[in-house]
Write a protein that holds these residues in place. Sequence first.
Motif, PDB file in Angstrom:
ATOM      1  N   ASP A  34     -21.388 -27.260 -52.678  1.00 58.67           N
ATOM      2  CA  ASP A  34     -21.731 -27.824 -53.979  1.00 58.67           C
ATOM      3  C   ASP A  34     -20.576 -27.628 -54.963  1.00 58.67           C
ATOM      4  O   ASP A  34     -19.909 -26.590 -54.976  1.00 58.67           O
ATOM      5  N   GLN A  35     -20.370 -28.651 -55.806  1.00 56.26           N
ATOM      6  CA  GLN A  35     -19.371 -28.563 -56.862  1.00 56.26           C
ATOM      7  C   GLN A  35     -20.021 -28.234 -58.197  1.00 56.26           C
ATOM      8  O   GLN A  35     -19.692 -27.233 -58.825  1.00 56.26           O
ATOM      9  N   ASN A  36     -20.935 -29.085 -58.648  1.00 49.13           N
ATOM     10  CA  ASN A  36     -21.681 -28.816 -59.881  1.00 49.13           C
ATOM     11  C   ASN A  36     -22.994 -29.573 -59.849  1.00 49.13           C
ATOM     12  O   ASN A  36     -23.129 -30.598 -59.183  1.00 49.13           O
ATOM     13  N   THR A  37     -23.972 -29.024 -60.575  1.00 51.96           N
ATOM     14  CA  THR A  37     -25.319 -29.597 -60.618  1.00 51.96           C
ATOM     15  C   THR A  37     -25.727 -29.808 -62.067  1.00 51.96           C
ATOM     16  O   THR A  37     -25.499 -28.947 -62.920  1.00 51.96           O
ATOM     17  N   GLY A  84     -23.144 -36.705 -52.223  1.00 49.85           N
ATOM     18  CA  GLY A  84     -23.800 -36.053 -53.346  1.00 49.85           C
ATOM     19  C   GLY A  84     -25.293 -36.308 -53.230  1.00 49.85           C
ATOM     20  O   GLY A  84     -25.724 -37.235 -52.542  1.00 49.85           O
ATOM     21  N   TYR A  85     -26.119 -35.533 -53.892  1.00 45.75           N
ATOM     22  CA  TYR A  85     -27.558 -35.668 -53.664  1.00 45.75           C
ATOM     23  C   TYR A  85     -28.380 -35.336 -54.898  1.00 45.75           C
ATOM     24  O   TYR A  85     -27.919 -34.653 -55.819  1.00 45.75           O
ATOM     25  N   LYS A  98     -22.995 -32.801 -57.212  1.00 49.28           N
ATOM     26  CA  LYS A  98     -21.772 -33.323 -56.624  1.00 49.28           C
ATOM     27  C   LYS A  98     -21.267 -32.331 -55.583  1.00 49.28           C
ATOM     28  O   LYS A  98     -21.427 -31.115 -55.742  1.00 49.28           O
ATOM     29  N   VAL A  99     -20.669 -32.846 -54.502  1.00 49.52           N
ATOM     30  CA  VAL A  99     -20.273 -31.979 -53.392  1.00 49.52           C
ATOM     31  C   VAL A  99     -18.798 -32.180 -53.048  1.00 49.52           C
ATOM     32  O   VAL A  99     -18.171 -33.175 -53.433  1.00 49.52           O
ATOM     33  N   LYS A 100     -18.293 -31.223 -52.296  1.00 47.53           N
ATOM     34  CA  LYS A 100     -16.937 -31.286 -51.750  1.00 47.53           C
ATOM     35  C   LYS A 100     -17.033 -31.145 -50.245  1.00 47.53           C
ATOM     36  O   LYS A 100     -17.753 -30.290 -49.727  1.00 47.53           O
ATOM     37  N   LEU A 101     -16.336 -32.000 -49.528  1.00 47.05           N
ATOM     38  CA  LEU A 101     -16.388 -32.011 -48.069  1.00 47.05           C
ATOM     39  C   LEU A 101     -15.070 -31.500 -47.510  1.00 47.05           C
ATOM     40  O   LEU A 101     -13.990 -31.984 -47.872  1.00 47.05           O
ATOM     41  N   ARG A 102     -15.146 -30.512 -46.628  1.00 50.19           N
ATOM     42  CA  ARG A 102     -13.959 -29.920 -46.018  1.00 50.19           C
ATOM     43  C   ARG A 102     -13.925 -30.232 -44.527  1.00 50.19           C
ATOM     44  O   ARG A 102     -14.948 -30.217 -43.859  1.00 50.19           O
TER      45      ARG A 102
END
Length: 384
Positions: A34-37, A84-85, A98-102
Motif C-alpha cells: 500500500d502507498q496511501n489510503t 489500486g482498490y 493506491k499501491v506499488k508493485l515490485r
Amino acid sequence: MELLCLLLYLTTTVNLVHIEGHEKTGQNLPWLMDQNTEFLQKSLFREEAEDKNSPTGLVSKLCGIECQSSLPPLNQTDQERILGYETMYDNGTCTHTKVKLRGWIPTKPARPTRTKRQVYGADGRFVISDLHFVASYPFANAVRLSTGCSGVLVTPKHVLTAAHCVHDGRFYLESLKKLKVGVLHLKNKRGRKRRRRPRATSKTQKKEPVFRWIRVKQTRIPQGWIHSKNSSISLAADYDYALMDLKRAVKQKKFMEIGVSPPSFHPTRIHFSGYDDDKNLQAAQGGEKVVYRFCSVAKESEDLMYQRCDAQAGAAGAGVYVRLRKDGGKGKWRRRVIGVFSGHRWVETGQGGQGDFNVAVRITPAKYAQICHWIHKDPAQCNP
C-alpha cells in the motif's frame, strides 16, 4: 446415476497437465504494498440490478483474443493504477488505496490461439446430493452470497467472488449494506416422538443441509473493475473479482488455496462448484444443493478463460480451480483456485464474428499479489 459418474470421475486419474508450483511455469511472482489510503465521500450505492449473474456495468460483448492482441501492453504505472482498490466497510464507509508493485514484468499481448473443439455434450452439472460430500472438501468451500451469487472460501475468514456481485462498475449494490455469506453445513433434524415403542429412542435424528449465515465485515474490489474517465470498459471484465472479510471464522478443516493461473491450459480441465439458480434442477433434486461441473478451456487470453461449462444464474462468483500434481506428476493431487467465474458473455472472435462463452477471470501473477496482499498484508506469505 449422476452421483456414480461423479464418484468415478473423482477417483480416476484424468488427463491433466502436471504443474508443480509456479517456478516451473516461467511466471514471475511480484509483490504489492500500500502507498496511501483516503476516505471517499461520494455517493456509492445504487439499487441492485435485476440480473445478478450479468455484470451490468460491462458492455454486452467482450474484446476477444484477436481484439486484445492489437492492444498495447500495460506499463508499470497503468498496472499499479488498476491494482489500486476500494474497501467498503459494513458501516457504509469506503476507502481508496493506491499501491506499488515490485518485481512485476509486463507480458506481451496474447496471440490468437485456440484448441480443437471439445465435445461439450459430455460435460454436465452434478448436484451434490450425498450429505457426506456436501460437508466435505472441496464442495463445502462453495458458499452462497445473500446477493444471489456464489463464492469460495479461501481462508476461514475470506471469500473470493465476482466483483459484479457487489458492484455494477459504477456503484455498489444496495444489498451490500446487509451482505451475508451462507455456508452449507449439516444440522440434526429431529423426528416425532414414538409412543407405542417405549424401548426405542424417543427422537430420531436425521441430517439435513442448511445455511449458516455470516455477516461480511468489509469488501475489496480492484480499481480495474471500477469505471472512470481513465479506465476502459472492455478492460473491466479482466478484473471481475472481489474479496470479502467475514466477521467470524468458518469452522472447517480445509480451505481452497489460491494459485496463479498456468500460462497454458491445454489440455487441463477446470472445475467449479456453486449455487445455480435453476428451479427445475433444484426441484428435481429436492431443494437447494451445491452444483459441480467440469470442462476444458476452449480459448484463453492473458486475463480471461473462455469455456462452455454448463452454468446458470447464481453460479457467478464461484472459484474456478484445477487439479495439480506434486513431484513432477508422481505426487498427490491438490487443488488450486486459479480463476473466478464471471458468467455468460458474447466475445469478439475476429473478422467481425462473435461467439458465446462462459467466461472466467484468470488469476495472473499481479492479481495473485493483490489478492494475497488483501488476505495476509505480508509478501513473505505470498509464495504459492
